[in-house]
Design an enzyme around this catalytic site. Sequence first.
Site, mmCIF file in Angstrom:
data_model
loop_
_atom_site.group_PDB
_atom_site.id
_atom_site.type_symbol
_atom_site.label_atom_id
_atom_site.label_comp_id
_atom_site.label_asym_id
_atom_site.label_seq_id
_atom_site.Cartn_x
_atom_site.Cartn_y
_atom_site.Cartn_z
ATOM 1 N N CYS A 28 -27.170 85.516 12.212
ATOM 2 C CA CYS A 28 -26.114 86.737 12.425
ATOM 3 C C CYS A 28 -25.762 86.550 10.770
ATOM 4 C CB CYS A 28 -25.095 87.371 13.180
ATOM 5 S SG CYS A 28 -24.670 88.175 12.814
ATOM 6 N N SER B 253 -44.665 103.850 35.241
ATOM 7 C CA SER B 253 -45.461 103.088 36.324
ATOM 8 C C SER B 253 -43.927 103.048 37.148
ATOM 9 C CB SER B 253 -44.679 101.956 36.567
ATOM 10 O OG SER B 253 -43.791 100.740 36.029
ATOM 11 N N GLY C 286 -46.559 108.361 31.603
ATOM 12 C CA GLY C 286 -46.952 107.188 31.473
ATOM 13 C C GLY C 286 -46.453 106.365 31.571
ATOM 14 N N CYS D 176 -21.773 86.361 11.562
ATOM 15 C CA CYS D 176 -21.384 84.901 12.044
ATOM 16 C C CYS D 176 -21.779 84.088 12.801
ATOM 17 C CB CYS D 176 -20.576 86.082 14.032
ATOM 18 S SG CYS D 176 -22.085 86.081 14.774
ATOM 19 N N CYS E 215 -23.138 92.333 16.876
ATOM 20 C CA CYS E 215 -22.878 92.775 15.886
ATOM 21 C C CYS E 215 -24.588 93.222 15.270
ATOM 22 C CB CYS E 215 -22.351 91.690 15.008
ATOM 23 S SG CYS E 215 -21.556 90.328 15.064
ATOM 24 N N GLN F 169 -38.336 105.204 27.459
ATOM 25 C CA GLN F 169 -38.054 103.758 27.755
ATOM 26 C C GLN F 169 -39.496 102.995 26.699
ATOM 27 O OE1 GLN F 169 -38.717 103.427 32.612
ATOM 28 N NE2 GLN F 169 -39.913 105.102 31.377
ATOM 29 N N ASN F 170 -39.366 104.045 25.496
ATOM 30 C CA ASN F 170 -40.300 102.866 24.464
ATOM 31 C C ASN F 170 -39.040 102.525 23.785
ATOM 32 O OD1 ASN F 170 -42.073 103.204 26.357
ATOM 33 N ND2 ASN F 170 -42.973 105.094 25.311
ATOM 34 N N HIS G 98 -33.936 101.642 26.249
ATOM 35 C CA HIS G 98 -33.891 100.487 26.111
ATOM 36 C C HIS G 98 -34.119 100.488 24.448
ATOM 37 C CE1 HIS G 98 -36.236 100.800 30.031
ATOM 38 N NE2 HIS G 98 -34.618 101.198 30.163
ATOM 39 N N ASN H 163 -50.465 110.996 34.571
ATOM 40 C CA ASN H 163 -50.982 109.662 34.561
ATOM 41 C C ASN H 163 -51.803 109.053 34.870
ATOM 42 O OD1 ASN H 163 -50.706 106.133 35.205
ATOM 43 N ND2 ASN H 163 -48.296 106.273 35.966
HETATM 44 C C1 BJW Z 1 -50.711 105.704 31.236
HETATM 45 C C2 BJW Z 1 -51.363 106.100 30.252
HETATM 46 C C3 BJW Z 1 -52.187 106.565 29.509
HETATM 47 C C4 BJW Z 1 -51.600 104.190 30.930
HETATM 48 N N1 BJW Z 1 -51.576 108.311 30.006
HETATM 49 N N2 BJW Z 1 -50.625 107.599 31.125
HETATM 50 C C5 BJW Z 1 -32.231 99.515 40.955
HETATM 51 C C6 BJW Z 1 -32.704 98.742 42.187
HETATM 52 C C7 BJW Z 1 -33.600 97.908 41.708
HETATM 53 C C8 BJW Z 1 -33.018 97.370 41.207
HETATM 54 C C9 BJW Z 1 -32.632 97.623 39.927
HETATM 55 C C10 BJW Z 1 -31.843 99.394 40.464
HETATM 56 N N3 BJW Z 1 -31.252 99.352 39.431
HETATM 57 C C11 BJW Z 1 -31.276 98.111 37.940
HETATM 58 C C12 BJW Z 1 -32.161 97.235 38.765
HETATM 59 C C13 BJW Z 1 -32.357 96.224 38.027
HETATM 60 C C14 BJW Z 1 -33.671 96.192 36.731
HETATM 61 C C15 BJW Z 1 -34.810 96.897 37.570
HETATM 62 O O1 BJW Z 1 -35.213 98.097 37.243
HETATM 63 N N4 BJW Z 1 -35.901 96.326 37.964
HETATM 64 C C16 BJW Z 1 -37.092 96.687 39.324
HETATM 65 C C17 BJW Z 1 -37.800 96.439 37.970
HETATM 66 C C18 BJW Z 1 -36.937 96.563 40.354
HETATM 67 N N5 BJW Z 1 -32.769 97.194 35.893
HETATM 68 C C19 BJW Z 1 -32.267 96.830 35.024
HETATM 69 O O2 BJW Z 1 -31.681 95.376 34.971
HETATM 70 C C20 BJW Z 1 -31.686 97.347 34.161
HETATM 71 N N6 BJW Z 1 -30.147 97.643 33.470
HETATM 72 C C21 BJW Z 1 -29.677 97.978 34.430
HETATM 73 O O3 BJW Z 1 -29.803 98.480 35.886
HETATM 74 O O4 BJW Z 1 -28.717 97.846 34.154
HETATM 75 C C22 BJW Z 1 -27.167 97.478 35.222
HETATM 76 C C23 BJW Z 1 -27.480 96.411 35.803
HETATM 77 C C24 BJW Z 1 -27.378 95.715 35.703
HETATM 78 C C25 BJW Z 1 -28.018 94.054 36.444
HETATM 79 C C26 BJW Z 1 -27.791 94.433 38.329
HETATM 80 C C27 BJW Z 1 -27.907 95.582 37.926
HETATM 81 C C28 BJW Z 1 -28.237 96.524 37.518
HETATM 82 C C29 BJW Z 1 -32.387 97.986 32.160
HETATM 83 C C30 BJW Z 1 -33.988 97.432 32.591
HETATM 84 C C31 BJW Z 1 -34.518 97.261 30.871
HETATM 85 C C32 BJW Z 1 -35.938 96.996 30.888
HETATM 86 N N7 BJW Z 1 -35.922 96.501 30.079
HETATM 87 C C33 BJW Z 1 -37.873 96.187 29.563
HETATM 88 C C34 BJW Z 1 -38.154 96.022 28.303
HETATM 89 C C35 BJW Z 1 -37.283 96.789 26.816
HETATM 90 C C36 BJW Z 1 -37.528 95.885 25.700
HETATM 91 C C37 BJW Z 1 -38.816 95.981 25.157
HETATM 92 O O5 BJW Z 1 -39.750 96.914 25.047
HETATM 93 O O6 BJW Z 1 -39.426 94.395 25.073
HETATM 94 O O7 BJW Z 1 -38.091 97.816 29.113
HETATM 95 S S1 BJW Z 1 -38.742 96.063 30.824
HETATM 96 C C38 BJW Z 1 -40.380 97.245 30.179
HETATM 97 O O8 BJW Z 1 -39.827 97.901 31.219
HETATM 98 C C39 BJW Z 1 -39.509 98.262 29.297
HETATM 99 C C40 BJW Z 1 -39.972 99.488 30.169
HETATM 100 O O9 BJW Z 1 -39.201 100.460 29.181
HETATM 101 C C41 BJW Z 1 -40.001 99.192 31.449
HETATM 102 C C42 BJW Z 1 -40.490 100.988 31.989
HETATM 103 O O10 BJW Z 1 -41.712 100.308 31.729
HETATM 104 P P1 BJW Z 1 -43.297 101.102 31.580
HETATM 105 O O11 BJW Z 1 -42.685 102.469 30.338
HETATM 106 O O12 BJW Z 1 -42.949 102.372 32.935
HETATM 107 O O13 BJW Z 1 -44.493 100.506 31.502
HETATM 108 P P2 BJW Z 1 -45.276 99.991 32.720
HETATM 109 O O14 BJW Z 1 -46.844 99.355 31.942
HETATM 110 O O15 BJW Z 1 -44.783 99.464 34.031
HETATM 111 O O16 BJW Z 1 -45.817 101.806 32.951
HETATM 112 C C43 BJW Z 1 -47.694 101.736 32.258
HETATM 113 C C44 BJW Z 1 -47.737 103.070 33.092
HETATM 114 O O17 BJW Z 1 -48.752 103.995 31.751
HETATM 115 C C45 BJW Z 1 -48.639 103.128 33.835
HETATM 116 O O18 BJW Z 1 -47.837 103.436 35.089
HETATM 117 C C46 BJW Z 1 -50.385 103.249 33.664
HETATM 118 O O19 BJW Z 1 -50.930 103.912 34.491
HETATM 119 C C47 BJW Z 1 -49.112 104.410 33.010
HETATM 120 N N8 BJW Z 1 -51.064 104.856 31.656
HETATM 121 N N9 BJW Z 1 -52.669 104.519 30.309
HETATM 122 C C48 BJW Z 1 -50.574 107.759 30.843
HETATM 123 N N10 BJW Z 1 -53.443 106.789 28.506
#
Ligand code: BJW
Length: 251
Positions: A151, A193, A191, A154, A135, A104-105, A122, A217
């Site tokens: 861009c 959530s 790593g 465009c 584009c 996801q990173n 992502h 985690n």
């Molecule tokens: C360690 C550590 C160490 C610390 N060792 N571990 C179904 C149910 C509910 C909602 C939805 C659903 N389906 C879709 C949705 C909506 C939404 C969603 O999921 N919302 C929820 C939050 C409720 N999803 C979307 O909108 C997605 N699109 C989609 O589904 O399209 C179809 C659709 C459209 C419209 C409506 C419905 C469907 C798109 C999701 C895009 C996420 N984008 C981001 C930003 C990317 C760009 C950027 O980087 O700026 O992605 S948000 C952010 O969260 C980023 C990450 O990749 C993502 C996940 O976060 P991650 O990696 O888990 O980080 P953290 O900080 O949350 O956790 C870190 C963890 O590490 C912690 O647990 C720590 O304990 C641990 N840790 N140190 C190991 N040393």
Amino acid sequence: MSEPLIPADLIHRLRSARRVAVLTGAGISAESGVPTFREAQTGLWAQYNPEELATPDAFRRNPQLVWDWYIWRQERVRLAEPNPGHLALVEMERRIADFTLITQNVDGLHRRAGSHQILELHGNLFRAKCFSEDCPVENPPLESGEIPPRCPQCGGLLRPDVVWFGEMLPANILRAAEQAATQAEVFFSIGTSALVYPAADLPFTALTAGAMVVEINPQPTPLSPHVTFSLNGAAGVVLPALIAQTWGIVA
Ligand code: BJW
């Protein structure tokens, strides 16, 4: 500090496994100094909630703020180096016939560490695309003085080529990730959530298909009650121990 002990069943399964899939999140890069999303932010950006900056609406409201946030993150990532967790996954890939690293990173640290079979769910922080027409833009003209730049094709505003909330993931990449999760004998969730969908569904896809699912985690997540093994600790400590105890090598 003593090395974490890896469960014997996991070691045995990994030694004979032909298909392994790994899902990583921001936590694997935390030990490289890259901030996670849902832990407290520091410095300049502490007043902003990253979840509110990573949306098309935020960009529409204030493109300069969002663009600046991504430039700041690019600078942090450029200064960062892959850590022992990233490097251990390179070793794992060398030993597994069919290995898929789903991340996801957007920081590119897995590729810089030397991993090859990577699916970036992502997007990538170092690519840009046009907000109006999608584009793709290689080498965005950062020196133009306009923030964000325009861009060259465009004239629309440029944005980072990442997936924001409410946007679709790249369909071919998501399909490949789902296939890897369905076919994996062992699936790791490292790593993350496990809150953001559809990535958060992948471990459940693997469980349903009969995989051994392992979470790494330091904190519990909504996935934790469902996994086969929960290895509580930092990825940069647990993963090198797993490689050493499974294949007798130091990653
Ligand atoms: C360690 C550590 C160490 C610390 N060792 N571990 C179904 C149910 C509910 C909602 C939805 C659903 N389906 C879709 C949705 C909506 C939404 C969603 O999921 N919302 C929820 C939050 C409720 N999803 C979307 O909108 C997605 N699109 C989609 O589904 O399209 C179809 C659709 C459209 C419209 C409506 C419905 C469907 C798109 C999701 C895009 C996420 N984008 C981001 C930003 C990317 C760009 C950027 O980087 O700026 O992605 S948000 C952010 O969260 C980023 C990450 O990749 C993502 C996940 O976060 P991650 O990696 O888990 O980080 P953290 O900080 O949350 O956790 C870190 C963890 O590490 C912690 O647990 C720590 O304990 C641990 N840790 N140190 C190991 N040393």
